[in-house]
Design a protein around this motif. Structure first.
Motif, PDB file in Angstrom:
ATOM      1  N   GLN A 186       0.866  -1.184   0.000  1.00  0.00           N
ATOM      2  CA  GLN A 186       0.000   0.000   0.000  1.00  0.00           C
ATOM      3  C   GLN A 186       0.897   1.226   0.000  1.00  0.00           C
ATOM      4  OE1 GLN A 186      -3.321  -0.087   2.817  1.00  0.00           O
ATOM      5  NE2 GLN A 186      -3.003  -2.286   3.057  1.00  0.00           N
ATOM      6  N   GLU A 187       0.631   2.154  -0.934  1.00  0.00           N
ATOM      7  CA  GLU A 187       1.571   3.257  -1.132  1.00  0.00           C
ATOM      8  C   GLU A 187       0.871   4.410  -1.842  1.00  0.00           C
ATOM      9  OE1 GLU A 187       5.914   3.801  -3.387  1.00  0.00           O
ATOM     10  OE2 GLU A 187       5.073   1.809  -3.009  1.00  0.00           O
ATOM     11  N   SER A 188       1.128   5.619  -1.360  1.00  0.00           N
ATOM     12  CA  SER A 188       0.712   6.836  -2.070  1.00  0.00           C
ATOM     13  C   SER A 188       1.960   7.648  -2.364  1.00  0.00           C
ATOM     14  CB  SER A 188      -0.267   7.665  -1.239  1.00  0.00           C
ATOM     15  OG  SER A 188      -1.553   7.082  -1.226  1.00  0.00           O
ATOM     16  N   ASP A 189       2.186   7.936  -3.650  1.00  0.00           N
ATOM     17  CA  ASP A 189       3.445   8.515  -4.109  1.00  0.00           C
ATOM     18  C   ASP A 189       3.286   9.899  -4.715  1.00  0.00           C
ATOM     19  OD1 ASP A 189       4.905   6.207  -3.606  1.00  0.00           O
ATOM     20  OD2 ASP A 189       4.588   5.401  -5.605  1.00  0.00           O
ATOM     21  N   LEU A 190       4.255  10.747  -4.429  1.00  0.00           N
ATOM     22  CA  LEU A 190       4.577  11.880  -5.287  1.00  0.00           C
ATOM     23  C   LEU A 190       5.980  11.605  -5.814  1.00  0.00           C
ATOM     24  CD1 LEU A 190       4.476  14.759  -6.482  1.00  0.00           C
ATOM     25  CD2 LEU A 190       5.456  15.556  -4.325  1.00  0.00           C
ATOM     26  N   GLU A 191       6.124  11.472  -7.131  1.00  0.00           N
ATOM     27  CA  GLU A 191       7.420  11.167  -7.723  1.00  0.00           C
ATOM     28  C   GLU A 191       7.747  12.150  -8.847  1.00  0.00           C
ATOM     29  OE1 GLU A 191       8.442   6.595  -7.647  1.00  0.00           O
ATOM     30  OE2 GLU A 191       6.463   6.892  -8.522  1.00  0.00           O
ATOM     31  N   ILE A 192       9.020  12.479  -8.929  1.00  0.00           N
ATOM     32  CA  ILE A 192       9.543  13.329 -10.001  1.00  0.00           C
ATOM     33  C   ILE A 192      10.630  12.558 -10.723  1.00  0.00           C
ATOM     34  CG2 ILE A 192      10.850  15.428 -10.502  1.00  0.00           C
ATOM     35  CD1 ILE A 192       9.375  16.653  -8.017  1.00  0.00           C
ATOM     36  N   ARG A 193      10.459  12.417 -12.033  1.00  0.00           N
ATOM     37  CA  ARG A 193      11.452  11.750 -12.879  1.00  0.00           C
ATOM     38  C   ARG A 193      12.259  12.832 -13.597  1.00  0.00           C
ATOM     39  NH1 ARG A 193       9.417   9.100 -17.202  1.00  0.00           N
ATOM     40  NH2 ARG A 193      10.948   7.419 -17.169  1.00  0.00           N
ATOM     41  N   THR A 194      13.559  12.843 -13.389  1.00  0.00           N
ATOM     42  CA  THR A 194      14.370  13.899 -13.988  1.00  0.00           C
ATOM     43  C   THR A 194      14.530  13.727 -15.497  1.00  0.00           C
ATOM     44  OG1 THR A 194      16.435  12.720 -13.459  1.00  0.00           O
ATOM     45  CG2 THR A 194      15.626  14.331 -11.849  1.00  0.00           C
ATOM     46  N   SER A 195      14.036  12.612 -16.042  1.00  0.00           N
ATOM     47  CA  SER A 195      14.022  12.436 -17.494  1.00  0.00           C
ATOM     48  C   SER A 195      12.755  13.015 -18.131  1.00  0.00           C
ATOM     49  CB  SER A 195      14.128  10.946 -17.851  1.00  0.00           C
ATOM     50  OG  SER A 195      15.345  10.404 -17.391  1.00  0.00           O
ATOM     51  N   ASP A 196      11.801  13.423 -17.304  1.00  0.00           N
ATOM     52  CA  ASP A 196      10.530  13.954 -17.801  1.00  0.00           C
ATOM     53  C   ASP A 196      10.631  15.438 -18.140  1.00  0.00           C
ATOM     54  OD1 ASP A 196       9.002  11.673 -17.690  1.00  0.00           O
ATOM     55  OD2 ASP A 196       8.254  12.060 -15.667  1.00  0.00           O
ATOM     56  N   PRO A 197       9.635  15.970 -18.869  1.00  0.00           N
ATOM     57  CA  PRO A 197       9.504  17.422 -18.964  1.00  0.00           C
ATOM     58  C   PRO A 197       9.454  18.028 -17.565  1.00  0.00           C
ATOM     59  CG  PRO A 197       8.013  16.353 -20.499  1.00  0.00           C
ATOM     60  CD  PRO A 197       8.600  15.254 -19.647  1.00  0.00           C
ATOM     61  N   CYS A 203       1.662  11.248  -9.630  1.00  0.00           N
ATOM     62  CA  CYS A 203       0.868  11.080  -8.419  1.00  0.00           C
ATOM     63  C   CYS A 203       0.176   9.722  -8.505  1.00  0.00           C
ATOM     64  CB  CYS A 203      -0.163  12.207  -8.309  1.00  0.00           C
ATOM     65  SG  CYS A 203       0.558  13.880  -8.417  1.00  0.00           S
ATOM     66  N   THR A 204       0.523   8.796  -7.602  1.00  0.00           N
ATOM     67  CA  THR A 204       0.119   7.400  -7.785  1.00  0.00           C
ATOM     68  C   THR A 204      -0.243   6.745  -6.466  1.00  0.00           C
ATOM     69  OG1 THR A 204       1.746   7.247  -9.587  1.00  0.00           O
ATOM     70  CG2 THR A 204       0.824   5.182  -8.776  1.00  0.00           C
ATOM     71  N   ASN A 205      -1.297   5.931  -6.501  1.00  0.00           N
ATOM     72  CA  ASN A 205      -1.554   4.954  -5.437  1.00  0.00           C
ATOM     73  C   ASN A 205      -1.086   3.596  -5.932  1.00  0.00           C
ATOM     74  OD1 ASN A 205      -2.652   6.698  -3.555  1.00  0.00           O
ATOM     75  ND2 ASN A 205      -4.781   6.259  -4.100  1.00  0.00           N
ATOM     76  N   GLN A 206      -0.222   2.956  -5.145  1.00  0.00           N
ATOM     77  CA  GLN A 206       0.340   1.666  -5.516  1.00  0.00           C
ATOM     78  C   GLN A 206      -0.402   0.521  -4.827  1.00  0.00           C
ATOM     79  OE1 GLN A 206       2.660   1.352  -7.757  1.00  0.00           O
ATOM     80  NE2 GLN A 206       3.973   3.159  -7.726  1.00  0.00           N
ATOM     81  N   PRO A 207      -0.397  -0.686  -5.443  1.00  0.00           N
ATOM     82  CA  PRO A 207       0.256  -1.016  -6.710  1.00  0.00           C
ATOM     83  C   PRO A 207      -0.523  -0.454  -7.896  1.00  0.00           C
ATOM     84  CG  PRO A 207      -0.899  -2.915  -5.836  1.00  0.00           C
ATOM     85  CD  PRO A 207      -0.990  -1.871  -4.783  1.00  0.00           C
ATOM     86  N   SER A 208       0.224  -0.024  -8.902  1.00  0.00           N
ATOM     87  CA  SER A 208      -0.371   0.617 -10.073  1.00  0.00           C
ATOM     88  C   SER A 208      -0.560  -0.367 -11.226  1.00  0.00           C
ATOM     89  CB  SER A 208       0.503   1.781 -10.530  1.00  0.00           C
ATOM     90  OG  SER A 208       1.806   1.343 -10.838  1.00  0.00           O
ATOM     91  N   LEU A 209      -0.351  -1.661 -10.948  1.00  0.00           N
ATOM     92  CA  LEU A 209      -0.554  -2.696 -11.959  1.00  0.00           C
ATOM     93  C   LEU A 209      -1.731  -3.571 -11.554  1.00  0.00           C
ATOM     94  CD1 LEU A 209       3.141  -3.843 -12.521  1.00  0.00           C
ATOM     95  CD2 LEU A 209       1.869  -2.079 -13.767  1.00  0.00           C
ATOM     96  N   ASN A 210      -2.472  -4.067 -12.535  1.00  0.00           N
ATOM     97  CA  ASN A 210      -3.575  -4.969 -12.232  1.00  0.00           C
ATOM     98  C   ASN A 210      -3.073  -6.414 -12.125  1.00  0.00           C
ATOM     99  OD1 ASN A 210      -3.271  -5.960 -14.876  1.00  0.00           O
ATOM    100  ND2 ASN A 210      -4.884  -4.623 -15.684  1.00  0.00           N
ATOM    101  N   SER A 211      -3.983  -7.342 -11.928  1.00  0.00           N
ATOM    102  CA  SER A 211      -3.595  -8.740 -11.697  1.00  0.00           C
ATOM    103  C   SER A 211      -2.901  -9.356 -12.902  1.00  0.00           C
ATOM    104  CB  SER A 211      -4.823  -9.576 -11.328  1.00  0.00           C
ATOM    105  OG  SER A 211      -5.816  -9.484 -12.345  1.00  0.00           O
ATOM    106  N   GLU A 212      -3.089  -8.781 -14.100  1.00  0.00           N
ATOM    107  CA  GLU A 212      -2.417  -9.272 -15.308  1.00  0.00           C
ATOM    108  C   GLU A 212      -1.072  -8.604 -15.534  1.00  0.00           C
ATOM    109  OE1 GLU A 212      -5.848  -8.461 -15.460  1.00  0.00           O
ATOM    110  OE2 GLU A 212      -6.160 -10.598 -15.087  1.00  0.00           O
ATOM    111  N   GLY A 213      -0.697  -7.664 -14.635  1.00  0.00           N
ATOM    112  CA  GLY A 213       0.579  -6.979 -14.774  1.00  0.00           C
ATOM    113  C   GLY A 213       0.537  -5.774 -15.668  1.00  0.00           C
TER     114      GLY A 213
END
Length: 361
Positions: A186-197, A203-213
């Motif tokens: 269980q996770e709530s994220d604020l993430e910054i990727r330095t490769s992004d604009p 902004c994500t609640n994890q897990p961000s993948l479904n049962s099929e991946g």
């Protein structure tokens, strides 16, 4: 006139936010959150890194794997009670395959968490907290701090921060509940990727993948920094984890919200700067670095631990940090103490008062 008489009888006084009086945490029974979802919190902490230039020193990067994790703290500040009664500095590594697509060793080090003096005469803080990650020939040296307690249940976390540096890194502020099974994380994220604009944050609640991946679109929002800001600018990043949803703000402007997979159980609070060469972080060039820098960090929270302030009368005294003229210091919204009226923000009317207005209009 009926509602006016009722307000006078009950001692309710409507005022501007600017008139709410600054107070101390010791006088607050609880804190009312102004945001997407109304919530009450029992505890408040504020960490100010702006006036620690006497502790500031940028340590050279440790380039040997064997010395990195065992490095000492970089300043006496990190041995002070102010720090150690809430935070710890991580020194774990990913040699056990934390992420399947990692392409190189990543090692967290206390050496990458330090207070840095401000040499820019155009900005006001004397210092800030820096979390550093750098790509070395044999591994990635990284930084992470986490709360001592893993018993936070619902929080509002804020930081005046910026991310600077090279492509191929992630900086983050998040809640985290560990599980050996990815589906139970269980996770709530604020993430910054330095490769992004430089105006995009994740902004994500994890897990961000479904049962099929596959990626679950409802779990993650690619948000845009408001008013032309970039993540390399100083801005107040805020994450509210409440019972029904997670909401993200930049400078008090809501940029994302989701109810999907909102965490339900007690968690840690974590800040980090890292890269592992995987698909999410990207590949950082050898010798390059990136940094998460904080002027201050603030948190409202509830926990499952025993109350720290017994005998405070529950929520008889309700405070807020939203709209306070002094960052880090609450204002008193209302108190049921003798001789005190119920003080409300104009434009922020509790449900009870709304009902009264409806009944007596």
């Amino acid at each position: 006139m009926g509602i006016l008489r009722l307000l006078l009888f009950t001692g309710v006084i409507v005022v501007n936010a600017q008139q709410a009086a600054l107070t101390e945490d010791s006088r607050c029974g609880c804190y009312l959150l102004k945001g997407n979802e109304t919530a009450y919190f029992r505890e408040h902490r504020f960490f100010d890194f702006r006036n620690h230039d006497h502790h500031a020193s940028v340590p050279p990067v440790i380039k040997e794997v064997k010395d990195t994790a065992d490095a000492p703290v970089t300043s006496p500040f990190f041995n002070s009670t102010e720090w150690t009664d809430f935070w710890m500095i991580s020194n774990w590594n990913n040699s056990h395959g934390i992420r399947e697509d990692s392409t190189w060793l990543m090692v967290n080090s206390p050496n990458n968490v330090y207070l840095e003096a401000n040499h820019d005469t155009n900005s006001s803080p004397k210092s800030w907290l820096s979390l550093r990650t750098q790509r070395l020939p044999e591994f990635q040296t990284t930084a992470e701090i986490e709360s001592l307690s893993a018993k936070f249940k619902f929080v509002s976390i804020r930081m005046l921060a910026r991310t600077i540096g090279a492509r191929g890194a992630i900086t983050a502020m998040f809640t985290y509940r560990h599980s050996e099974e990815l589906a139970k994380v269980q996770e709530s994220d604020l993430e910054i990727r330095t490769s992004d604009p430089k105006n995009i944050i994740h902004c994500t609640n994890q897990p961000s993948l479904n049962s099929e991946g596959d990626i679950e679109a409802r779990a993650s929002k690619n948000a845009t920094m408001p008013n032309g800001l970039e993540w390399s600018d100083w801005a107040v990043h805020r994450l509210d984890w409440t019972p029904k949803s997670t909401t993200w703000y930049v400078n008090d402007i809501q940029v994302a919200n989701t109810e999907f997979q909102t965490p339900k159980d007690v968690s840690n609070i974590i800040l980090n700067a890292w890269s592992d060469g995987g698909e999410w972080t990207g590949n950082m060039t050898v010798g390059d670095s990136a940094y998460l820098q904080l002027q201050w960090f603030e948190i409202l929270y509830n926990t499952t631990e025993p109350e720290k302030r017994q005998g405070q009368g529950g929520c008889n005294s309700v405070c807020s940090i939203d709209g306070s003229p002094q960052v880090g210091q609450p204002v008193m919204l209302w108190s049921n103490g003798a001789g005190r009226g119920l003080v409300l923000f104009r434009g922020w009317v509790p449900v009870t008062l709304m009902i009264l207005l409806f009944l007596f209009a």
